[in-house]
Structures are given as C-alpha cells and as structure tokens.
Design an enzyme around this catalytic site. Sequence first.
Site, PDB file in Angstrom:
ATOM      1  N   GLU A 127       4.891  -4.208  11.944  1.00 52.78           N
ATOM      2  CA  GLU A 127       3.708  -3.371  11.826  1.00 52.78           C
ATOM      3  C   GLU A 127       2.652  -4.232  11.154  1.00 52.78           C
ATOM      4  O   GLU A 127       2.781  -4.599   9.988  1.00 52.78           O
ATOM      5  CB  GLU A 127       4.000  -2.113  11.000  1.00 52.78           C
ATOM      6  CG  GLU A 127       2.837  -1.132  11.061  1.00 52.78           C
ATOM      7  CD  GLU A 127       2.730  -0.263   9.822  1.00 52.78           C
ATOM      8  OE1 GLU A 127       3.759   0.060   9.216  1.00 52.78           O
ATOM      9  OE2 GLU A 127       1.591   0.065   9.465  1.00 52.78           O
ATOM     10  N   CYS A 185      -3.048   1.188   6.745  1.00 53.50           N
ATOM     11  CA  CYS A 185      -3.068   0.510   8.037  1.00 53.50           C
ATOM     12  C   CYS A 185      -3.786   1.386   9.060  1.00 53.50           C
ATOM     13  O   CYS A 185      -4.461   0.889   9.956  1.00 53.50           O
ATOM     14  CB  CYS A 185      -1.656   0.177   8.489  1.00 53.50           C
ATOM     15  SG  CYS A 185      -0.577   1.604   8.445  1.00 53.50           S
ATOM     16  N   ASN A 227       0.798  -1.236   0.000  1.00 55.04           N
ATOM     17  CA  ASN A 227       0.000   0.000   0.000  1.00 55.04           C
ATOM     18  C   ASN A 227       0.828   1.283   0.000  1.00 55.04           C
ATOM     19  O   ASN A 227       0.385   2.305  -0.523  1.00 55.04           O
ATOM     20  CB  ASN A 227      -1.013  -0.007   1.147  1.00 55.04           C
ATOM     21  CG  ASN A 227      -0.365  -0.066   2.503  1.00 55.04           C
ATOM     22  OD1 ASN A 227       0.784  -0.492   2.632  1.00 55.04           O
ATOM     23  ND2 ASN A 227      -1.075   0.343   3.515  1.00 55.04           N
TER      24      ASN A 227
HETATM   25  O1  G3H Z   1      -0.645   1.848   5.783  1.00 49.68           O
HETATM   26  C1  G3H Z   1      -0.016   2.376   6.669  1.00 49.68           C
HETATM   27  C2  G3H Z   1       0.666   3.669   6.476  1.00 49.68           C
HETATM   28  O2  G3H Z   1       1.743   3.708   7.355  1.00 49.68           O
HETATM   29  C3  G3H Z   1      -0.282   4.830   6.674  1.00 49.68           C
HETATM   30  O3  G3H Z   1       0.390   6.046   6.720  1.00 49.68           O
HETATM   31  O4  G3H Z   1      -1.355   7.124   8.125  1.00 49.68           O
HETATM   32  O5  G3H Z   1       0.475   8.460   7.178  1.00 49.68           O
HETATM   33  O6  G3H Z   1      -1.301   7.522   5.690  1.00 49.68           O
HETATM   34  P1  G3H Z   1      -0.492   7.365   6.941  1.00 49.68           P
END
Ligand code: G3H
Length: 476
Positions: A250, A284, A154
Amino acid sequence: MLQPKLLINGQLITTNDFVPVINPTTNAIIAQVPQINEPDAINEVFYQAHQAFLTYSKTSLQYRIDLLQAFADEISKHQTELADLLVLEIAKSPKDSLQEVLRTVEYMHETIAVYQEMVNNPLTFSPKDLKTPNKNAVFHRVPYGVVLAISPFNYPLNLLMTKLAPALITGNTVVFKPATQGSLIGLKIAELAHKVNYPKGVINSLMTNARQNGILLASNPYVRVMNFTGSAKVGHLLAKHTQNVHLILELGGKDPAFVLDDADLDLASREIIKGAFSYSGQRCTAIKRVLVSQKNHDQLVIKMLEQLKQITVGLPHENPVVGPLISAGSLQYNLDLIDDAIEHQATILTPVKYEIANNLLHPVLIDHVNAMMRVAHEEPFGPILPILVYKDYDDAIEMINASEFGLQASIFTQDEVLAQTLAMRIEAGTININKASSRGPDILPFLGVKNSGFGVQGVKDALTSMTNLKGIVFNK
Ligand code: G3H
C-alpha cells in the site's frame, strides 16, 4: 524516558543500539528504542520465525482463534494506555487515537468471524462441476510461512494489526518492523502478544535501521509474504529485492475529488474539507486535489472556505482536526510545496500560518493550480489542498489519470449513471460517489493501482492474500 523492548523469538530484549522517538508536538526525544542492526542477528530472527512456522502452522484453528481473541481482549483492556501512546508519538488527537484502538479491536473480531466462514466454506468442485464422474475436489486455504510486515506512522496500530491479524489466524508467523514514529505502540502490541502467550517466534518486533537493512529484510529467503505500507519509492525498492514473495503493497495516493457540474456543492465542500484535513491530511486516502469546472469554481471555493471554519487547529489534547505534523521535515516539505506553488503564480486562499516549535501548519487552500506546480502531483501528507480547473469531463479524467497514483477518488454528482461511467474511466482502486475517499468500512476490499499499490487488503481480502490454495482432488 521510555525504554521499550523488542519481542524476539519469545523473549523481550533490549540491545545497546538505540533510535530515538520524537514527540511531534514538542520535538523532544521521548524514548530510546532498541534496534538490531547486525546482519547475522537479523537473519536469525527470520530463521527462528520460520522454525516457529513449522509448528504454529499445524495448530488448530480454534487455538489460533482463541489466541487472537485473547490478544484483542488485551488490547481492549489497554485501550487508554495505547491511545495515550498514539497521542505522544504521532500527535493524533486523543479522540482519534481511541477511535483507532477501537477500530483495531473490531478489525480483529471481524477477521475471526470472516476466517471461520472461509474455512467452513472451502472451494469445492462436484463431479457435475468437473464434468467428470467419480471426481471431486476441495481447495483449502493454507498459510505461506514468514510474513514480513512493515507498517507506517499514520495508523501505527491499525495498519500493523491489519497485517498481523490475518497473518496470525491463518497460521503464518510474522516479523514486523514498525515506523520509528509508531514504534512505541508497535512494541507495546508485541508485549501484549507475549502476555497472551503467543508461542515463541510467532510474532517478532524487529526494530532496525531500515535505510541500512531494508533490503536485507526483504531479501531474506524465509520471507514468503511482504506486506508493506509506506512510500512508493521504498515499497518498490524492497519489492525489487524479494524472491518468490507474495506482495501486498500500500503505497502513496493523490486522491482527487472530481466535482461535476450538477454536484450538490454543500455536500461536496463538506466532504472535501473533511476528507482533505482530518488528521492533518496524513492519511493515505485523504483528498489531495480538487477538480472543478469554471462554472462551479467560485461557488465551490466560497463554500470550501466556509467549511474550513469548522476545521479546528491545535495541539493534540485539544482534539483538533489539524494538529502537529509528524516531523519538522514534513512541515518543511509542505512549506516547500506552498512556496513552489506561489512561485508558479498559484493563489493562496488562506494565510500560511505555521509554528515550527510544534510542527503545526494551519490548513492551506491553493487555487489556480496547474500541472507545472509540484503540489499538483506530489503527495504532501499534510494540510494543503490544491484546486485545479478542468475544461470538460474528458479533460478532468485526463488530469486525474495523469497522476502516477491510483488509490481512490471521489465523484460528486446527482447523476448516478454518469457517475458510474466516469468511475470506470478513473484509474484508481475505489471510486466513492458523493463521499470523501476512505479505506473503511474495513470489510471492503482495499487496493491501489499504478504506484499506489499491489495486492488487496480489507478483512476478507487480506485473509486471501496471506494464504495460498491447496487442492485435494478425489478420484473414486
Ligand atoms: O492512511 C491510510 C489509512 O488506511 C486511511 O484509513 O481512510 O479509513 O482513514 P481511512
């Protein structure tokens, strides 16, 4: 058809074993990516990365800063090409793709600045601190060895670089395995690393069949750190097979938006819809459930439906908020969650519209969700948002904490004191008051609890996680 190469021990190579990369927007094969699947060849990659560590870890900090700076400059120079790859292989909009590249370059710059600061200010203990005359101590940060980095689809550039940059500047070497959707950019990044002359074996892009060889990677004796972003199931399986390895995991999330009775519902609805649906909910940290009391329920639903009108849906080049999901499998999974909710008498507030040809699912708001429904506790990684009604705040906290996950949460209220009290009761890494959950700004520590992860990331914390302390105690 794109035919990228792997960077293995300083050589750009291909093999005679390939895995296809599929464009999520068309379901057409766009690339054949070489893989290494023979166990001996895989083990050799780690051995060479270890050999490289023996010299790279002894290089000067200035040398490693210059390399990382040159790497960041090269990524900057190729920003359009890199953004185009993201559009192609993960169907991220051109605007968000470019944003991901720029965020990554900034992350690299921040890593350089913060690490310099850390090196200049080691942990020291004076005779007074030690309550011992003639004794003082300094604790430096030193690299561990070979880092195994496994990155997801993603944010395939950003979540790769948040592993590479801290590993490299501190003197570790890296073997990375990108997700198949996300491998084109991963392999391109390795090519750029090669171009700026990272020494051989310091960065290795290893594509392999992870189902078949994941455990072989995780259990390799040269691996000293494993930094994995992906599902809880795979993360835990790999972690179980590591030996004396420092883990940074993570994993999944089911971030709640907890709307209190005094919340500003305009603000809450705006943040919730944006937080739930950007990049089609494939974050996430996306908001993945809404908890509201009966008092505010109807008003909040009206406002969320109003906000939903701002959420554009379309193919990537139209720069929509919601675009194609990563795969046909993901679309089907989201549809299954919706069917299950309908079977259990949930109310679907928006028409369930989807296009199989391009994996597009329009946003779905699901009301009157209860714990019997899969969507109450599973992570869709798609544009569907369940709404649950709580009786009182204790009930809400219980529902929030019933999840196996604990990445982030949002609380919407005008009462800061109450917000803090409730935040301390929520089992999650970070609680955002009056804001959708998010990892950024990247300088913040980023962590999950329970099945959401282990270890801490973020610019400074990733540097700490990728290094050990080494103390020198002077006695006069
Ligand atoms: O998918 C997980 C990413 O770390 C989300 O990053 O919350 O800055 O969009 P973000």
